[in-house]
Write a protein that holds these residues in place. Structure first.
Motif, mmCIF file in Angstrom:
data_model
loop_
_atom_site.group_PDB
_atom_site.id
_atom_site.type_symbol
_atom_site.label_atom_id
_atom_site.label_comp_id
_atom_site.label_asym_id
_atom_site.label_seq_id
_atom_site.Cartn_x
_atom_site.Cartn_y
_atom_site.Cartn_z
ATOM 1 N N ARG A 1 0.823 -1.211 0.000
ATOM 2 C CA ARG A 1 0.000 0.000 0.000
ATOM 3 C C ARG A 1 0.856 1.260 0.000
ATOM 4 O O ARG A 1 0.530 2.233 -0.670
ATOM 5 C CB ARG A 1 -0.910 0.002 1.241
ATOM 6 C CG ARG A 1 -1.844 -1.182 1.329
ATOM 7 C CD ARG A 1 -2.879 -1.156 0.230
ATOM 8 N NE ARG A 1 -3.820 -2.259 0.368
ATOM 9 C CZ ARG A 1 -4.820 -2.504 -0.459
ATOM 10 N NH1 ARG A 1 -4.993 -1.730 -1.507
ATOM 11 N NH2 ARG A 1 -5.621 -3.531 -0.280
ATOM 12 N N VAL A 2 1.944 1.251 0.741
ATOM 13 C CA VAL A 2 2.818 2.415 0.773
ATOM 14 C C VAL A 2 3.467 2.622 -0.594
ATOM 15 O O VAL A 2 3.601 3.749 -1.077
ATOM 16 C CB VAL A 2 3.893 2.267 1.866
ATOM 17 C CG1 VAL A 2 4.931 3.382 1.762
ATOM 18 C CG2 VAL A 2 3.244 2.291 3.244
ATOM 19 N N GLY A 3 3.846 1.531 -1.242
ATOM 20 C CA GLY A 3 4.415 1.651 -2.589
ATOM 21 C C GLY A 3 3.429 2.243 -3.560
ATOM 22 O O GLY A 3 3.788 3.090 -4.401
ATOM 23 N N ARG A 4 2.162 1.848 -3.461
ATOM 24 C CA ARG A 4 1.129 2.417 -4.334
ATOM 25 C C ARG A 4 0.902 3.889 -4.024
ATOM 26 O O ARG A 4 0.645 4.700 -4.922
ATOM 27 C CB ARG A 4 -0.170 1.626 -4.167
ATOM 28 C CG ARG A 4 -1.263 2.029 -5.132
ATOM 29 C CD ARG A 4 -2.501 1.182 -4.955
ATOM 30 N NE ARG A 4 -2.242 -0.222 -5.222
ATOM 31 C CZ ARG A 4 -3.150 -1.184 -5.071
ATOM 32 N NH1 ARG A 4 -4.367 -0.864 -4.636
ATOM 33 N NH2 ARG A 4 -2.856 -2.430 -5.334
ATOM 34 N N LEU A 5 1.009 4.245 -2.748
ATOM 35 C CA LEU A 5 0.865 5.640 -2.354
ATOM 36 C C LEU A 5 1.986 6.494 -2.951
ATOM 37 O O LEU A 5 1.760 7.621 -3.404
ATOM 38 C CB LEU A 5 0.882 5.747 -0.823
ATOM 39 C CG LEU A 5 0.569 7.116 -0.215
ATOM 40 C CD1 LEU A 5 -0.856 7.546 -0.530
ATOM 41 C CD2 LEU A 5 0.782 7.074 1.302
ATOM 42 N N LEU A 6 3.182 5.941 -2.984
ATOM 43 C CA LEU A 6 4.315 6.674 -3.550
ATOM 44 C C LEU A 6 4.150 6.887 -5.051
ATOM 45 O O LEU A 6 4.355 7.987 -5.564
ATOM 46 C CB LEU A 6 5.618 5.922 -3.272
ATOM 47 C CG LEU A 6 6.078 5.877 -1.809
ATOM 48 C CD1 LEU A 6 7.302 4.986 -1.670
ATOM 49 C CD2 LEU A 6 6.385 7.273 -1.295
ATOM 50 N N THR A 7 3.777 5.827 -5.762
ATOM 51 C CA THR A 7 3.681 5.935 -7.222
ATOM 52 C C THR A 7 2.416 6.644 -7.680
ATOM 53 O O THR A 7 2.413 7.307 -8.732
ATOM 54 C CB THR A 7 3.723 4.534 -7.856
ATOM 55 O OG1 THR A 7 2.650 3.741 -7.311
ATOM 56 C CG2 THR A 7 5.045 3.845 -7.579
ATOM 57 N N GLY A 8 1.323 6.512 -6.927
ATOM 58 C CA GLY A 8 0.049 7.077 -7.368
ATOM 59 C C GLY A 8 -0.261 8.454 -6.833
ATOM 60 O O GLY A 8 -1.136 9.141 -7.368
ATOM 61 N N VAL A 9 0.458 8.884 -5.777
ATOM 62 C CA VAL A 9 0.144 10.176 -5.158
ATOM 63 C C VAL A 9 1.388 11.063 -5.029
ATOM 64 O O VAL A 9 1.403 12.198 -5.494
ATOM 65 C CB VAL A 9 -0.504 9.975 -3.769
ATOM 66 C CG1 VAL A 9 -0.758 11.323 -3.095
ATOM 67 C CG2 VAL A 9 -1.812 9.205 -3.893
ATOM 68 N N VAL A 10 2.437 10.536 -4.406
ATOM 69 C CA VAL A 10 3.594 11.374 -4.090
ATOM 70 C C VAL A 10 4.328 11.828 -5.349
ATOM 71 O O VAL A 10 4.601 13.020 -5.527
ATOM 72 C CB VAL A 10 4.560 10.630 -3.142
ATOM 73 C CG1 VAL A 10 5.821 11.469 -2.913
ATOM 74 C CG2 VAL A 10 3.875 10.344 -1.810
ATOM 75 N N LEU A 11 4.647 10.890 -6.228
ATOM 76 C CA LEU A 11 5.412 11.272 -7.414
ATOM 77 C C LEU A 11 4.621 12.188 -8.340
ATOM 78 O O LEU A 11 5.164 13.192 -8.833
ATOM 79 C CB LEU A 11 5.897 10.032 -8.152
ATOM 80 C CG LEU A 11 6.979 10.288 -9.206
ATOM 81 C CD1 LEU A 11 8.161 11.027 -8.603
ATOM 82 C CD2 LEU A 11 7.446 8.987 -9.831
ATOM 83 N N PRO A 12 3.327 11.911 -8.630
ATOM 84 C CA PRO A 12 2.564 12.892 -9.416
ATOM 85 C C PRO A 12 2.509 14.269 -8.755
ATOM 86 O O PRO A 12 2.519 15.290 -9.450
ATOM 87 C CB PRO A 12 1.171 12.256 -9.508
ATOM 88 C CG PRO A 12 1.421 10.794 -9.383
ATOM 89 C CD PRO A 12 2.557 10.664 -8.417
ATOM 90 N N TYR A 13 2.469 14.287 -7.440
ATOM 91 C CA TYR A 13 2.484 15.581 -6.747
ATOM 92 C C TYR A 13 3.769 16.345 -7.042
ATOM 93 O O TYR A 13 3.744 17.542 -7.356
ATOM 94 C CB TYR A 13 2.335 15.367 -5.242
ATOM 95 C CG TYR A 13 2.554 16.626 -4.433
ATOM 96 C CD1 TYR A 13 1.590 17.625 -4.402
ATOM 97 C CD2 TYR A 13 3.732 16.820 -3.720
ATOM 98 C CE1 TYR A 13 1.787 18.791 -3.681
ATOM 99 C CE2 TYR A 13 3.935 17.985 -2.991
ATOM 100 C CZ TYR A 13 2.968 18.963 -2.974
ATOM 101 O OH TYR A 13 3.174 20.124 -2.260
ATOM 102 N N VAL A 14 4.890 15.665 -6.955
ATOM 103 C CA VAL A 14 6.181 16.309 -7.221
ATOM 104 C C VAL A 14 6.232 16.817 -8.663
ATOM 105 O O VAL A 14 6.637 17.957 -8.928
ATOM 106 C CB VAL A 14 7.339 15.336 -6.942
ATOM 107 C CG1 VAL A 14 8.669 15.944 -7.386
ATOM 108 C CG2 VAL A 14 7.393 14.968 -5.461
ATOM 109 N N VAL A 15 5.804 15.988 -9.606
ATOM 110 C CA VAL A 15 5.865 16.353 -11.022
ATOM 111 C C VAL A 15 4.970 17.553 -11.321
ATOM 112 O O VAL A 15 5.398 18.546 -11.940
ATOM 113 C CB VAL A 15 5.470 15.156 -11.904
ATOM 114 C CG1 VAL A 15 5.305 15.592 -13.363
ATOM 115 C CG2 VAL A 15 6.505 14.047 -11.794
#
Length: 358
Positions: A85-99
């Motif tokens: 779940r944390v991995g999905r949070l990173l790829t689906g939320v955190v990285l798009p936020y940074v971009v």
């Protein structure tokens, strides 16, 4: 910078599950809500010249963001803090936020004529606030599943935030906390709750409810600032006494949920031509902001006829068409690297295997 100051009602990030059939009802709801998001942004420049447009704007903002947050909470029920779940949070939320935080900052340097606007990940710009809030909300999900009265506690947190101007703008914490009760409510909902609001009786009652809400909004336009619906400021920052904060927070929570129920009652439960688009609302949400920004820079709202009834209708249709196109498969293929990035190389082998199996 009016478009930067107005809040956006964002979509919940899609949570596809391999081997399970997607629920058409939720995809339909997300598509219809993202259309309202785009239309709300398109109406913003027309508000000063039309009380009717302002009333419609206020009505839409009263429920479309709460609806998204409730659905986001409902689809976050399975978050348990596990590696997957944390991995999905990173790829689906955190990285798009940074971009997109970086992209919007650079883009608005040009459209707003602010060449020195800093790139910072601590103060979400324009649409990206929802991704920052979703990150915080999901991390706290295990906590809300443990406490006995999650929604009342979340309401207390929101009330305290509404009278705390010292919270500052880091990660848009004010808005994150004031919308928290809607997310926590979504965590507590079950499929049978959504079936209740989809009954024919509720659909019929939704008509007078929305009509009454529109009448109230029309009355409130010259009397109430729509900034209350953005939930990004405390009562004191809006020039109101501190005791307004708890009162307005609780009143908006009740009225917004009523309108959310009415909205969901009209959402079709069967597959439609736009059901597949509902799985890609994050694309429409994050990308349509660039169109909204450039429309003001290039003077698309300069013609006088746009401020007449026919112009408002044209603007509404164009906004709906644009966001619909942004949810289509060709656009998804072009921007998948930014919205749904693959980070297999960044995870340990066990995590990569879990990603592949998913």
């Amino acid at each position: 910078m009016s478009s930067l100051s107005a809040t956006a009602a964002p979509p919940s990030t899609p949570q596809p599950q391999q081997g399970l059939r997607r629920d058409a009802f939720f995809d339909n709801a997300k598509y219809l809500a993202i259309v309202l998001v785009a239309v709300g942004h398109a109406w913003e420049p027309l508000r000063d010249g039309s009380r009717t447009v302002s009333a419609l704007y206020m009505l839409v903002y009263a429920f479309h963001m709460p609806a998204f947050v409730v659905v986001a909470g409902y689809h976050s029920r399975g978050f348990d803090g596990s590696e997957k779940r944390v991995g999905r949070l990173l790829t689906g939320v955190v990285l798009p936020y940074v971009v997109f935080e970086t992209a919007y900052t650079l883009f608005t340097r040009w459209t707003d004529g602010v060449p020195d606007r800093p790139v910072t990940l601590l103060e979400p710009l324009y649409l990206t606030w929802f991704l920052a809030a979703l990150f915080v909300w999901r991390l706290t999900t295990p906590l809300w599943r443990l406490v006995r009265w999650p929604v009342p506690i979340a309401l207390v947190v929101a009330v305290l935030a509404s009278v705390s101007p010292s919270l500052g703008e880091d990660l848009d914490l004010q808005r994150t906390l004031q919308f928290l009760p809607y997310f926590v409510l979504g965590l507590c909902l079950r499929p049978e709750h959504f079936r209740l609001v989809r009954r024919r009786r509720v659909r019929m009652l939704a008509v007078p409810v929305f009509a009454g809400a529109l009448a109230v909004a029309y009355w409130a336009v010259p009397r109430v600032t729509s900034a209350w619906f953005y939930h990004r400021d405390s009562a004191q920052e809006l020039g109101a006494p501190a005791w307004y904060g708890p009162l307005v927070t609780l009143a908006l929570f009740g009225s917004s949920l009523l309108l959310v129920a009415c909205f969901l009652s009209w959402v079709p439960g069967r597959r439609t031509w736009f059901t597949a688009l509902g799985a890609a609302t994050l694309y429409g949400y994050l990308l349509h902001g660039f169109v909204a920004q450039v429309s003001k820079y290039w003077g698309w709202y300069d013609p006088d006829w746009l401020y007449r009834p026919l112009g408002a209708v044209v603007v509404t249709v164009v906004a709906a068409v644009v966001v619909t196109v942004l949810c289509t498969a060709p656009v998804r293929r072009v921007f998948r690297w930014a919205v749904e990035p693959k980070l297999d190389w960044a995870f340990r082998p066990a995590r990569r295997e879990a990603q592949r199996s998913r």
